[in-house]
Design an enzyme around this catalytic site. Structure first.
Site, short mmCIF file in Angstrom:
data_model
loop_
_atom_site.label_atom_id
_atom_site.label_comp_id
_atom_site.label_asym_id
_atom_site.label_seq_id
_atom_site.Cartn_x
_atom_site.Cartn_y
_atom_site.Cartn_z
CB SER A 1 -25.16 -64.95 -3.40
OG SER A 1 -24.13 -64.44 -4.19
CG ASP B 1 -22.78 -62.77 -1.36
OD1 ASP B 1 -23.29 -63.81 -0.91
OD2 ASP B 1 -22.69 -62.53 -2.57
#
Length: 626
Positions: free
Chosen positions: A41, A403
């Site tokens: 991320s 993600d």
């Protein structure tokens, strides 16, 4: 001794919390050369920037990295919100993005009222018919109690009261439209009670007052229901027809977006030329590394950059760069990456068409050396719902990558080995524990559990958030607490209004977070610059490894005869011949070596020559590759 000048580094994800990392990395770079760097991320952005800066070290890569904090914190006026300006929607998603941005407004930071901004965001999220229905419902709600009371007892109401009700209704709308920087001694919604108070004031009988109150409650419920149904239906209709075309996210990462007057009223900052997120990342990577083209994994040379992403179609994590073959579509990647990066990939066309754009052929994704780093970063930071997912194809089917934090937000296990040559440092994030104001916590190296992560749970929302955090992070949390891990992970603490999805952090807040990151880097560097602490780390890891070998030794000693008998009689089936360079002709060709290995490992069982074990005893097991 040159090994003591190398390190690996892993960084936790956290959307805007990535501002913690540049100064921390620069501090570590004063002593260490980064060999392997990983993250997920927002940690993937920081990891890629670190790798690029290491590649461009000779040309001032880390000095350029520290200047990113200056860029975020030096602006004035609209430039104060450069972090928020990186997140740019498309024309198709701007209406929903307005609502998300409006909820982030605070008078003490942005100078805007969340209520006022949400009013404009909701106003622009539906069509004219829905606006008309909601306006009529609002007027009925505001004036209904008085009008109903007047209908029940017209003689009790003077003629001027109807005019007053109309004026008050208009005043409520006017207050909602008040200049966004105004500060009122009371919120505008208080005036919604005025018609009810007037309706009750002129009710001379308890029965009439009770009916007026009941009417107000019914109208309030009807207004809330109308609001919920209208926007719920609009949301459902939009997602049904557009979810896949917007890649399941409001912010694509590239494109050409300029806020409109309604966007500004809803809280979006004025455009000052800040590029969208993926474009900005691609430009910074090239600048830090000193390349004139989109930085590729091959450009990094011996620097091993590994990022985490999540394949939602398969329900599993992947490490980037890939070891597998994938295909991509120019149109699909052009939605989430700068056009120059997609054109530079120029993969060979295949005979298969893109399932999402049937007029576009699929192309083979470049091999590792030609794979753009920004593509891997973009695949790792696709925060669900906010940042669009990245589609790739294999076997003619679309796989949606989101993600990396979904499966491992802090992949501290990336570069681990039973007997490491140098430490893998970790930079992590956590909230302040109750009563503890320490900004950065670097645990001791042994197995003590003092200072374990703790979050107070005092409300239902906090309880639900803790469930989600535990669901996503339990493995990373437990891994980080092991001896040999904990002492090399610095935890930067954040308040509720810092990092995370707080896009509108003032420059002063960004600066504070960055300086905490610098302190974390300083603590790690100062600890491991001392040879005795590095030796202590290696000794702990050695003892942990021996402990696991002992556990394996117990199994080898107990089952040695079983497996030796298996090796003596088992004929390798043809389906397993690919395990060997030369197909075996008679039994396992490595039988003798395996028997010797089992015999030696068996000598390390619990009653062997080694004593002592750490209080935390990890498990040694086989796990599939990511």
């Amino acid at each position: 001794m040159e090994y003591d000048r190398y390190c690996d580094l892993t960084m936790r994800g956290g959307t805007t919390s990535g501002v913690v990392y540049p100064l921390a990395v620069a501090s570590l770079a004063r002593h260490y050369e980064f060999k392997q760097i990983g993250g997920a991320s927002a940690g993937a952005i920081a990891a890629a920037f670190t790798a690029a800066a290491e590649r461009g070290r000779a040309s001032g890569g880390f000095e350029k990295l520290t200047k990113l904090i200056d860029w975020f914190t030096s602006g004035e006026g609209a430039d104060r919100w450069r972090l928020a300006q990186l997140f740019q929607p498309t024309d198709k998603t701007r209406a929903l993005y307005r609502i998300a941005v409006a909820t982030m407004q605070k008078r003490e930071t942005t100078g805007r009222s969340a209520i006022s901004c949400l009013f404009f965001a909701l106003l622009g999220a539906v069509g004219l018919r829905a606006k008309a229905v909601l306006t009529l419902m609002a007027l009925l709600w505001l004036g209904g109690p008085v009008l109903f009371s007047a209908w029940l007892a017209p003689a009790d109401y003077p003629g001027w009261l109807a005019t007053l009700v109309v004026v008050l209704a208009i005043a409520c709308v006017a207050l909602a439209l008040w200049p966004l920087r105004s500060s009122l001694p009371w919120p505008a919604w208080v005036f919604a009670l005025v018609p009810l108070v007037l309706g009750l004031a002129f009710s001379r009988h308890y029965a009439t007052a009770a009916i007026v109150l009941l009417v107000w409650l019914v109208l309030s419920l009807a207004a809330v229901s109308a609001l919920t149904i209208t926007y719920g239906y609009a949301m459902q209709k939009f997602l049904k027809h557009n979810a896949r075309s917007i890649h399941f996210g409001l912010v694509p990462g590239t494109g050409d977006f300029t806020p409109s007057w309604l966007d500004r009223l809803a809280g979006m900052p004025k455009s000052t030329g800040v590029p969208p997120l993926a474009d900005w990342i691609a430009d910074r990577l090239d600048e830090l590394a000193g390349t004139e083209h989109a930085l590729t994994f091959g450009d990094l040379g011996e620097i091993n950059l590994v990022l985490m992403t999540t394949d939602l179609s398969q329900g599993r994590p992947y490490r980037l760069p890939f070891q597998e073959n994938w295909q991509y579509c120019d149109e699909c990647l052009g939605y989430v990456l700068p056009r120059r990066v997609v054109e530079g990939m120029n993969g060979p066309e295949t005979d298969t068409k893109c399932p999402l754009h049937e007029y576009m052929p699929l192309r083979d994704l470049p091999e590792r050396d030609r794979l753009p780093v920004v593509l891997a970063v973009r695949m790792s930071l696709s925060f669900p719902g906010l940042i669009a997912a990245v589609p790739l194809c294999r076997d003619g089917r679309v796989h949606w990558f989101s993600d990396g934090g979904i499966t491992s937000n802090f992949p501290i296990h990336f570069f681990d080995a039973l007997l490491p040559r140098w430490p893998t440092f970790g930079l992590s994030l956590q909230p302040y524990p109750p009563g503890d104001t320490t900004d950065v916590w670097l645990p001791e190296q042994d197995a003590s559990k003092s200072g374990e992560r703790y979050a107070s749970i005092g409300s239902a929302p906090r309880f639900l958030v803790s469930i989600l955090d535990t669901f996503l992070d339990w493995r990373d949390t437990m891994q980080s607490a092991l001896p040999g891990y904990r002492g090399r992970i610095a935890h930067v603490r954040q308040a509720d209004d810092e990092g995370g999805t707080n896009l509108f952090m003032p420059p002063a807040t960004i600066k504070k977070l960055a300086l905490r990151g610098q302190k974390a880097g300083d603590l790690l560097r100062e600890r491991f610059e001392q040879q005795r602490n590095t030796d202590r780390y290696r000794w702990i890891r050695l003892r942990m490894a021996v402990r696991e070998y002992q556990e394996l030794g117990v199994q080898a000693a107990d089952r040695d005869a079983m497996y030796e008998e298996l090796l003596a009689r088992f004929e390798i089936p043809e389906e397993l011949h690919e395990w060997f360079r030369t197909p075996p002709a008679d039994g396992d060709p490595d039988r003798a070596g395996i028997e010797i290995a089992l015999d030696h490992v068996g000598r390390l069982k619990d009653d062997g020559p080694f004593d002592g074990a750490p209080p935390v005893d990890p498990d040694l097991r086989l796990t599939p590759p990511e």
